[in-house]
Each structure stands twice: as structure tokens, then as C-alpha cells.
Design a protein around this motif. Sequence first.
Motif, short mmCIF file in Angstrom:
data_model
loop_
_atom_site.label_atom_id
_atom_site.label_comp_id
_atom_site.label_asym_id
_atom_site.label_seq_id
_atom_site.Cartn_x
_atom_site.Cartn_y
_atom_site.Cartn_z
N LEU A 1 -5.98 -137.99 33.98
CA LEU A 1 -6.49 -137.46 34.69
C LEU A 1 -6.26 -137.31 36.28
O LEU A 1 -6.38 -135.73 36.58
N ARG B 1 -3.25 -134.79 35.70
CA ARG B 1 -3.50 -133.40 35.42
C ARG B 1 -4.00 -132.48 36.78
O ARG B 1 -3.70 -131.72 37.29
N VAL B 2 -5.17 -133.36 37.16
CA VAL B 2 -5.41 -131.87 38.02
C VAL B 2 -4.49 -132.22 39.68
O VAL B 2 -5.01 -131.22 39.78
N LYS C 1 -1.25 -132.15 39.45
CA LYS C 1 -0.28 -130.95 38.74
C LYS C 1 -1.39 -129.28 38.86
O LYS C 1 -0.57 -128.47 39.98
N ALA C 2 -2.44 -129.38 38.65
CA ALA C 2 -2.68 -128.36 39.25
C ALA C 2 -2.98 -127.85 40.52
O ALA C 2 -3.51 -126.66 40.42
N LYS D 1 -14.37 -137.40 41.01
CA LYS D 1 -13.37 -137.79 39.50
C LYS D 1 -14.67 -136.73 38.51
O LYS D 1 -13.81 -136.08 38.32
N ALA E 1 -12.39 -133.13 37.90
CA ALA E 1 -13.12 -132.75 35.96
C ALA E 1 -12.87 -131.69 35.89
O ALA E 1 -11.90 -130.69 35.04
N HIS E 2 -14.07 -131.23 36.51
CA HIS E 2 -14.84 -130.06 36.78
C HIS E 2 -14.06 -128.60 37.23
O HIS E 2 -14.50 -127.59 36.11
N TYR F 1 -10.13 -128.57 37.57
CA TYR F 1 -8.91 -128.24 36.80
C TYR F 1 -9.06 -128.41 35.42
O TYR F 1 -7.45 -128.34 34.94
N THR F 2 -10.29 -129.51 34.63
CA THR F 2 -9.87 -129.54 33.42
C THR F 2 -11.47 -129.11 32.91
O THR F 2 -12.58 -128.76 33.25
N GLU F 3 -11.41 -129.17 31.39
CA GLU F 3 -12.55 -129.10 31.12
C GLU F 3 -13.14 -130.14 30.35
O GLU F 3 -13.62 -129.61 29.28
N GLN F 4 -12.41 -131.33 30.55
CA GLN F 4 -13.31 -132.36 30.09
C GLN F 4 -13.95 -133.67 31.22
O GLN F 4 -13.50 -133.07 32.16
#
Length: 160
Positions: free
Chosen positions: A64, A67-68, A70-71, A147, A151-152, A154-157
Motif C-alpha cells: 500500500l 502504491r500510494v 508512487k501515485a 491508511k 487507500a481511498h 489512490y487505490t480501489e482497495q
Amino acid sequence: MASTKDQLLTNLRDAARHLNATDKPELAKTVAGLLEDRGWVLLRMAVEDDRTAKNFPISINKVLHDRVKKASEAAGRDLTQDVVEGLRAFIDGGFSPAGYPRRGTGESGSTTMNVRLPDDLQTSFAEVAEARQAELGYKTTIGHVVKAYLAHKYTEQPAK
């Protein structure tokens, strides 16, 4: 020869134009904002807040985090900006973390994300978290909200 203050103004204007020309409009807007009414006041407040900010380590799932990060960088932001934004959204009632995250089995490990948070933000968070405990069904923490927000955003998880 230009005075130091004239040179400062010239440099700030040139920097804003250069940033616009190099496709960095958000940075250009920030630099140009310093030249607007109250721009220096806002800068001074930000510097003062930064001086009073203390390191706040947050344990986060490595996947996580990567990912966040990088985004966030791709969006031209840094994670501290996003953390503060998420905490303020929680405090203002604009964001509620989904469920209490439980550490899954076989996860890829965790890392520590270090951010600088002003004392007043931490205090406000603690007061609001206490007040929202009944609504959420548990007492949340800064780490949990951060967290969940990242996640909300930058990701869909959901966060783990």
C-alpha cells in the motif's frame, strides 16, 4: 543594480513563469500565490507550523505504501500533504474510514511512513476521534485514518 527585495520579487515572478512553461501549473500557482495579498502571511504561518510539527511514524503495509507513494508523486504531491489532507477531512467530517482494518495473514510486510504533524492537528484529531467513536463503532487512530484515506484516494482497495 536591483535591491535585494526587488531581486526577490523578480526571481519569484520568473520562477512562476518558468514552472508554468515547464508544465508544473500547481507549483507555479504556489509560487505566484506568495506574491498575492496575504501570500507572505500564509507562508509565514506554514513555516511556523512546520517548526512545531513533530515526526509521527505510521506503520503501513509495504505494498500500500509503495502504491500510494508512487501515485502521490505522479500527482505532484508528497505523502505528508495527503496525510494532513486526510486528517483534516476526518476532523471536518468529510471522510470516514471504512471498518476497522485487520492485518491479514500472509501480507507482504510493513514499513514505517514518517510524517510531520503539527501538535494542534494531533490534538484536534484526538478530540474528534473520541467524539466519533459511537458513530464508527470503535476508537480510531491517526494511523488507521491515514491508511484508510490514502487507500481511498489512490487505490480501489481498503487499507489493511
